[in-house]
Scaffold this active site. Structure first.
Site, PDB file in Angstrom:
ATOM      1  N   TYR A 175     -55.746  48.001  30.743  1.00 26.90           N
ATOM      2  CA  TYR A 175     -54.883  47.505  29.511  1.00 26.90           C
ATOM      3  C   TYR A 175     -54.741  48.333  28.282  1.00 26.90           C
ATOM      4  O   TYR A 175     -54.985  48.287  27.289  1.00 26.90           O
ATOM      5  CB  TYR A 175     -55.671  46.178  28.912  1.00 26.90           C
ATOM      6  N   CYS A 199     -47.810  53.114  11.227  1.00 24.27           N
ATOM      7  CA  CYS A 199     -47.611  52.448   9.848  1.00 24.27           C
ATOM      8  C   CYS A 199     -47.813  51.206  10.225  1.00 24.27           C
ATOM      9  O   CYS A 199     -47.195  50.260   9.848  1.00 24.27           O
ATOM     10  CB  CYS A 199     -45.938  52.924   9.415  1.00 24.27           C
TER      11      CYS A 199
END
Length: 417
Positions: A368, A339
């Site tokens: 990463y 969201c």
């Protein structure tokens, strides 16, 4: 990844997703070994050691694979120290970098007998001296120089400019060497630098190496013996098709040229370069959505699984597993279910049309990716697998909800501070 067959090292991604679910990190063991060996071969003839930057991907199986290839570790926390040691990396082959080492971390590193600290401040020098004296031992340290060189990379991963928090200028370092007697439990005999990450040009590296070399020669002329020069890491990789990145031979040549005549130990700290292109994030299409202005491809992976595009505006190639033969091309905004508008992997990316249920691979995700993942939106951490020769090993099981909340407690045991 073989886009034609939808396989990695002989393992079918469709079958892998059916067995282990998505989102799923997939790493190629041969690809990682190949990178380590290429760098080792390029450095042949030098007294050089590879110190893998654990922050890039700290999975224990990856660290064990690298340890088996003779790599040491570059760590930046007490947790990474424990990961490296548990993976079988010798303490003597560990260097401890980072601007904020705590007393607890320094003490643990001294107890383990790590090879070297990369020191970044006067306060850190004093702390290491104090803790080493209390232990009755001698710490070995290098000074991290900030060469004030623009690495020509993203601002958030540039570490060698004067305004960055890392390292110290040479005049401060010079004073440390001249006054080293005030730290009797600390042997200051090395230099270190690291100017940034994802470097696609070696020009900044050459410039920084030249400044480092000039300072090394100055120190030796003043009577300070330098036993180790750590040139850092930061080599870039190809995140998009057609991108050109330096290879190991070019990098090693730059080091040889700059440090010609140095008789001590040379250390390199690659992270991304060893593992990024060896990994992908396998994810499934949830749905297509036609917005008023954009067409969205919604995946079951989100920014909590792979933060780089949201954090750095980073590009990752994204491919449909199964290819694109006979499919129309579509300009998608490729997004996740989190969201946040920032939960976006690509904007207006030209791709073959995808249907709900299709698999998509986000490439170059070996570094990463999982190491920066979170449980934001209460989304459990993704599983990770290592593949090789038509087989795979689950190296991190998918986190379930109970594991995600295992350390949470109701507020029914109040205490006085």
């Amino acid at each position: 990844m073989d886009a034609t067959t939808g396989t990695v090292d002989g393992v079918a991604l469709v079958a892998l997703a059916a067995r282990e679910g998505t989102p799923l990190y997939v790493y190629s063991a041969p690809a990682i070994r190949g990178r380590v060996r290429a760098l080792r071969d390029a450095l042949a003839g030098l007294d050089a050691g590879i110190r893998y930057a654990v922050k890039a991907n700290g999975n224990g199986a990856i660290l064990q694979l690298l340890a088996a290839e003779g790599a040491g570790a570059d760590i930046v926390s007490g947790g990474e120290l424990q990961r490296a040691l548990r993976a079988g990396i010798a303490a003597a082959d560990i260097v401890f970098s980072g601007v904020g080492k705590t007393d607890v971390e320094i003490d643990a590193a001294l107890a383990a007998g790590i090879g070297r600290f990369n020191v970044e401040s006067r306060a850190e020098l004093d702390a290491i001296q104090r803790i080493a004296a209390a232990r009755g031992c001698t710490a070995v340290a290098s000074v991290r120089i900030n060469p004030d060189v623009d690495a020509l990379t993203h601002a958030k991963i540039s570490t060698g400019k004067a305004e960055n928090k890392f390292g110290v200028p040479t005049d401060e370092a010079r004073a440390w060497f001249d006054g080293a007697a005030q730290w009797p439990n600390l042997r200051l005999d090395g230099l270190h630098m690291h100017i940034g990450s994802q470097l696609l040009s070696l020009q900044p590296v050459r410039e920084a190496l030249q400044r480092m070399a000039a300072f090394w020669r100055e120190l030796e002329a003043a009577g300070h013996a330098i036993a180790s020069i750590d040139v850092g890491g930061g080599l870039g990789v190809r995140y998009r098709d057609g991108e050109v990145a330096p290879d190991a031979a070019e990098y090693a040549a730059a080091i040889r040229e700059a440090l010609a005549g140095f008789g001590g130990r040379i250390l390199v700290e690659p992270g991304r370069w060893l593992v990024a292109e060896a990994g992908l994030l396998l994810t499934r299409v949830v749905l297509e959505k036609q917005g008023r202005a954009r067409r969205f491809l919604v995946l079951d992976a989100g920014m909590n699984d792979l933060l780089r595009p949201s954090l750095y505006e980073a590009w990752h190639d994204i491919v449909r597993v199964g290819g694109d033969v006979g499919r129309e091309r579509v300009a998608y905004d490729v997004v996740g279910p989190v969201c946040e508008t920032g939960d976006t992997f690509a904007r207006q990316r030209d791709m073959p049309r995808c249907d709900a249920g299709d698999l998509v691979a986000i490439l170059g995700a070996g570094a990463y990716g999982a190491s920066m993942a979170s449980t934001y939106n209460s989304r459990p951490l993704a599983a990770e697998v290592l593949v090789e020769d038509g087989r795979y090993a689950l190296i991190r099981k998918r986190q379930d909800f109970d594991a995600m909340i295992a350390d949470e407690r109701p507020a029914n045991e109040w205490k006085s501070a």
